[in-house]
Design a protein around this motif. Sequence first.
Motif, PDB file in Angstrom:
ATOM      1  N   ALA A 232      20.289  51.371   5.126  1.00 12.82           N
ATOM      2  CA  ALA A 232      19.262  50.336   5.273  1.00 12.82           C
ATOM      3  C   ALA A 232      19.650  48.920   5.032  1.00 12.82           C
ATOM      4  O   ALA A 232      18.778  47.924   5.304  1.00 12.82           O
ATOM      5  CB  ALA A 232      18.205  50.736   4.713  1.00 12.82           C
ATOM      6  N   SER A 233      20.924  48.808   4.512  1.00 12.18           N
ATOM      7  CA  SER A 233      21.439  47.302   4.300  1.00 12.18           C
ATOM      8  C   SER A 233      21.403  46.476   5.412  1.00 12.18           C
ATOM      9  O   SER A 233      21.638  46.863   6.550  1.00 12.18           O
ATOM     10  CB  SER A 233      22.837  47.473   3.638  1.00 12.18           C
ATOM     11  OG  SER A 233      22.714  48.272   2.442  1.00 12.18           O
ATOM     12  N   ASP A 234      21.401  45.265   5.092  1.00  7.48           N
ATOM     13  CA  ASP A 234      21.345  44.183   6.283  1.00  7.48           C
ATOM     14  C   ASP A 234      22.559  44.110   7.145  1.00  7.48           C
ATOM     15  O   ASP A 234      23.611  44.159   6.958  1.00  7.48           O
ATOM     16  CB  ASP A 234      21.471  42.740   5.818  1.00  7.48           C
ATOM     17  CG  ASP A 234      21.032  41.818   6.865  1.00  7.48           C
ATOM     18  OD1 ASP A 234      19.906  41.591   7.127  1.00  7.48           O
ATOM     19  OD2 ASP A 234      22.166  40.982   7.182  1.00  7.48           O
ATOM     20  N   PRO A 235      22.117  44.307   8.617  1.00  6.69           N
ATOM     21  CA  PRO A 235      23.356  44.717   9.430  1.00  6.69           C
ATOM     22  C   PRO A 235      23.911  43.620   9.916  1.00  6.69           C
ATOM     23  O   PRO A 235      25.309  43.904  10.109  1.00  6.69           O
ATOM     24  CB  PRO A 235      22.353  44.833  10.887  1.00  6.69           C
ATOM     25  CG  PRO A 235      20.841  45.101  10.622  1.00  6.69           C
ATOM     26  CD  PRO A 235      20.824  44.769   9.099  1.00  6.69           C
ATOM     27  N   VAL A 236      23.587  42.173   9.742  1.00  8.14           N
ATOM     28  CA  VAL A 236      24.542  40.982  10.017  1.00  8.14           C
ATOM     29  C   VAL A 236      25.175  40.863   9.048  1.00  8.14           C
ATOM     30  O   VAL A 236      26.570  40.754   9.130  1.00  8.14           O
ATOM     31  CB  VAL A 236      23.531  39.729   9.987  1.00  8.14           C
ATOM     32  CG1 VAL A 236      24.472  38.580  10.508  1.00  8.14           C
ATOM     33  CG2 VAL A 236      22.715  40.070  11.547  1.00  8.14           C
ATOM     34  N   MET A 237      24.992  41.076   7.652  1.00 14.92           N
ATOM     35  CA  MET A 237      25.691  40.845   6.463  1.00 14.92           C
ATOM     36  C   MET A 237      26.983  41.975   6.673  1.00 14.92           C
ATOM     37  O   MET A 237      28.116  41.718   6.396  1.00 14.92           O
ATOM     38  CB  MET A 237      25.035  40.908   5.302  1.00 14.92           C
ATOM     39  CG  MET A 237      26.052  41.212   3.953  1.00 14.92           C
ATOM     40  SD  MET A 237      25.205  41.635   2.605  1.00 14.92           S
ATOM     41  CE  MET A 237      26.661  42.429   2.045  1.00 14.92           C
TER      42      MET A 237
END
Length: 295
Positions: A232-237
């Motif tokens: 669920a971590s940030d896709p862009v990062m």
Amino acid sequence: MTATPHFDRVALIGIGLINSSIARLINRDGLAASMVCCARRQETLDEARTLELCDDYTTDPAEAVRGADLVVLGVPVGAIKSVAEAMQGGLQAGAIVTDVGSVKATVINDLKTVLPAGVHFVPGHPVAGTEHSGPGAGFAELFDGRWCILTPEEATDEAAVEKVRAFWAHAGMRVDLMDAKHHDQVLAITSHLPHLIAYNIVGTAHDLETVTEREVIKYSAGGFRDFTRIAASDPVMWRDVFLNNREAVLEMLGRFSEDLASLQRAIRWSDGDALEELFTRTREIRRSLIEAKQA
Ligand code: NAP
């Protein structure tokens, strides 16, 4: 004991999970006379203002860094160069610029040609985080008891490195110095590959035709749940992490695939000894992690 670090004006470029945690820490302990934050979108700035994270708010990086003696770049790794280019004109001589990016070699390379002479760049990576993003996700204790890695080049001003080190130590972090390339290899196996595996397994489960999505959710406590948190971590990062640490991740992925193939073989040939030997070894690693208070 190191003296408490203090800054005249801190500029936070990007105000997401990491930089908003830094803002809360600086406010809690009075580490700066004033603080400004800069975001790309007005709604992010509005949220930061509602949370009273800083004294000043702007979408202009050059305006943000004007008069700052510490600048912290807290944007996705792939955006660091363009943001640094945009703030270039506002930087004052003697300012310390640091970053919190999860990849180090490309960031150092990118900033080398962008930062003006007389500005001290101290690359850093606080190895602490959650799967949440944005100004509301941060908290001052995020860094407590975790490790921070600084990767300054040999010519970097020692006093600047010491000031950044003292800041992270004050945040409760244990600080290591290492070469950027080595950092990228270590993080490829400890952080980047586990995220890739999580993204992959959650994607595979979602694509299955023989097991329904309802069943995946219902029985997730069987192990899947832990992967969904990481995935669920940030896709862009994370897109930027893989694009910027390509070589090290591919190297670790090669090793991982070989070991996975040997596990596959052990299952196919009912080699219980091989499976048990590995699972016993990995259990020990978990134990040492708990003992090192990193669990
Ligand atoms: P985040 O919560 O997603 O916040 C990112 C911030 O960067 C936002 O303020 C965003 O502004 C701004 N931004 C995004 N794209 C931009 C662009 N193209 N140009 C200018 N500004 C941009 O991110 P985070 O989790 O704090 O991560 C920040 C950095 O810390 C990354 O480099 C990451 O690798 C590193 N890091 C993250 C973790 C973690 O667990 N999350 C841990 C250690 C290090 P808008 O909202 O206005 O778009």
